[in-house]
Design an enzyme around this catalytic site. Structure first.
Site, PDB file in Angstrom:
ATOM      1  N   ASP A 177       0.884  -1.170   0.000  1.00 29.21           N
ATOM      2  CA  ASP A 177       0.000   0.000   0.000  1.00 29.21           C
ATOM      3  C   ASP A 177       0.914   1.210   0.000  1.00 29.21           C
ATOM      4  O   ASP A 177       1.569   1.510   0.999  1.00 29.21           O
ATOM      5  CB  ASP A 177      -0.895  -0.018   1.244  1.00 29.21           C
ATOM      6  CG  ASP A 177      -1.794   1.208   1.347  1.00 29.21           C
ATOM      7  OD1 ASP A 177      -1.662   2.127   0.515  1.00 29.21           O
ATOM      8  OD2 ASP A 177      -2.632   1.251   2.268  1.00 29.21           O
ATOM      9  N   SER A 181      -0.115  11.097 -16.933  1.00 27.48           N
ATOM     10  CA  SER A 181      -1.373  11.077 -17.681  1.00 27.48           C
ATOM     11  C   SER A 181      -1.442  12.345 -18.515  1.00 27.48           C
ATOM     12  O   SER A 181      -0.744  13.330 -18.238  1.00 27.48           O
ATOM     13  CB  SER A 181      -2.549  11.026 -16.702  1.00 27.48           C
ATOM     14  OG  SER A 181      -3.761  11.360 -17.336  1.00 27.48           O
ATOM     15  N   TYR A 215      -7.368  14.071  -8.989  1.00 30.52           N
ATOM     16  CA  TYR A 215      -6.566  13.312  -9.955  1.00 30.52           C
ATOM     17  C   TYR A 215      -5.664  14.231 -10.775  1.00 30.52           C
ATOM     18  O   TYR A 215      -4.451  14.016 -10.867  1.00 30.52           O
ATOM     19  CB  TYR A 215      -7.483  12.508 -10.877  1.00 30.52           C
ATOM     20  CG  TYR A 215      -6.731  11.686 -11.900  1.00 30.52           C
ATOM     21  CD1 TYR A 215      -6.151  10.467 -11.543  1.00 30.52           C
ATOM     22  CD2 TYR A 215      -6.587  12.111 -13.216  1.00 30.52           C
ATOM     23  CE1 TYR A 215      -5.447   9.710 -12.460  1.00 30.52           C
ATOM     24  CE2 TYR A 215      -5.882  11.361 -14.147  1.00 30.52           C
ATOM     25  CZ  TYR A 215      -5.317  10.163 -13.770  1.00 30.52           C
ATOM     26  OH  TYR A 215      -4.618   9.421 -14.693  1.00 30.52           O
ATOM     27  N   LYS A 261      -1.463  14.605 -10.852  1.00 29.52           N
ATOM     28  CA  LYS A 261      -0.657  14.367 -12.053  1.00 29.52           C
ATOM     29  C   LYS A 261       0.145  15.605 -12.455  1.00 29.52           C
ATOM     30  O   LYS A 261       1.281  15.484 -12.931  1.00 29.52           O
ATOM     31  CB  LYS A 261      -1.554  13.897 -13.200  1.00 29.52           C
ATOM     32  CG  LYS A 261      -2.210  12.543 -12.961  1.00 29.52           C
ATOM     33  CD  LYS A 261      -1.175  11.442 -12.736  1.00 29.52           C
ATOM     34  CE  LYS A 261      -1.816  10.074 -12.616  1.00 29.52           C
ATOM     35  NZ  LYS A 261      -0.819   8.993 -12.410  1.00 29.52           N
TER      36      LYS A 261
END
Length: 319
Positions: free
Chosen positions: A83, A164, A176, A180
């Site tokens: 993890d 991404s 998100y 990134k």
């Protein structure tokens, strides 16, 4: 004069392409560590590089996925439960990897683990909605890198960070994209810092791919859960049919979605095995022909094209 300039450009292009095709001599004695191997890019990468002859250490989040991966691969491949948001787990894993690789060090570190988190308009969100993707995609990645970096330096190896097109363009609200964008900055600073040690650092920027990360059903469920708790004012501004209309818009982008996950793994392969790896890899037709070029365009053009995909609000002036 024009002819000679053209000839020089063609020659330089030939030399550049030739350099990109040169490969390292031997991979059978090299160790690589890949995070996020439960599914998607990481799972395919672990299986692919195992077949190529690398000693693969595949980090999985769940026991069931770890067992399944072991059953599909050779005895060279080892799995470990990790993890990336658990500092002690990361530290123990790094020590275990050190014992595995010995004096050879770690040739490749592929930071692939990631989560999407909640994708929703910014004014729907709380600061808590941002935490998970930033903890996993950014701080988790940084912590894994810092703990394994001494082993990569020992091998004068490679670090490959999976970012991404969301690290180039903000396609939606949520943590998100933030994670990134920050990853791109970490990648650039790490690349420059590691040059003196003979360590190559590459960044892969996939476009839209059909993976568990991009499951529209899960994304919609999260968005609906947030919608239920929004204030009446915001619901009035967006309108009751907003989420349904958003899904219809999403269907229009299906032609952009890449189905072949090997496009990303091929970028990983080049970054691992080329004598002259690239600093950035665009993976997917949409990334190469639309998203990456758009990221270099003026903001006014970016906003115009991206806002065309947004749903018109029912009553944005409602208060």
């Amino acid at each position: 004069m024009f002819f000679w300039v053209l000839a020089l450009l063609i020659f330089c292009g030939f030399v550049w392409n030739y350099k990109r095709q040169l490969k390292i001599a031997d991979i059978t004695d090299k160790y690589i560590f890949i995070t996020g191997c439960d599914t998607g890019f990481g799972n395919l990468a672990a299986r692919t590089f195992d077949k190529k002859g690398f000693h693969v250490i595949a980090a999985c989040l769940t026991e069931s996925k770890s067992t399944a991966l072991k059953a599909e691969t050779s005895e060279r491949l080892h799995t470990v439960l990790l993890d990336v948001t658990d500092p002690e787990n990361v530290k123990r894993t790094a020590q275990w990897v050190k014992n595995q690789v010995g004096e050879k060090g770690l040739w490749g570190l592929i930071n692939n683990a990631g989560v999407l988190g909640v994708l929703a308009p910014t004014d729907w969100l709380t600061v808590e909605d941002y935490r998970e993707p930033i903890e996993v995609n950014l701080f988790g990645l940084i912590n894994v890198t810092l703990n394994l970096l001494p082993l990569v330096k020992k091998a004068q190896g490679r670090v490959i960070n999976v970012s991404s097109i969301g690290g180039r363009l903000a396609l939606g609200g949520g943590g998100y994209t933030l994670s990134k964008y920050a990853l791109e900055g970490f990648n650039d600073s790490l690349r420059r810092d590691m040059k003196a040690f003979g360590v190559h650092v590459s960044c892969i920027e996939p476009g839209l791919f059909k993976t568990g990360l991009s499951d529209p059903i899960k994304a919609t469920e999260k968005k609906l859960a947030i919608w239920k708790h929004l204030s009446p004012d915001i619901k009035q501004q967006y309108g009751e049919g907003y989420i349904e209309k958003s899904l219809d818009k999403l269907k229009d982008t299906n032609s952009f979605v890449n189905m072949d996950l090997s496009l990303v793994v091929e970028c990983m392969d080049h970054a691992l095995t080329s004598l002259f790896p690239k600093t950035h890899y665009a993976a997917g037709r949409d990334a190469k022909t639309f998203w990456i070029p758009l990221s270099h365009m003026p903001a006014v053009l970016q906003d115009f094209l991206l806002l065309k995909q947004k749903v018109e609000l029912a009553n944005p002036k409602a208060v």
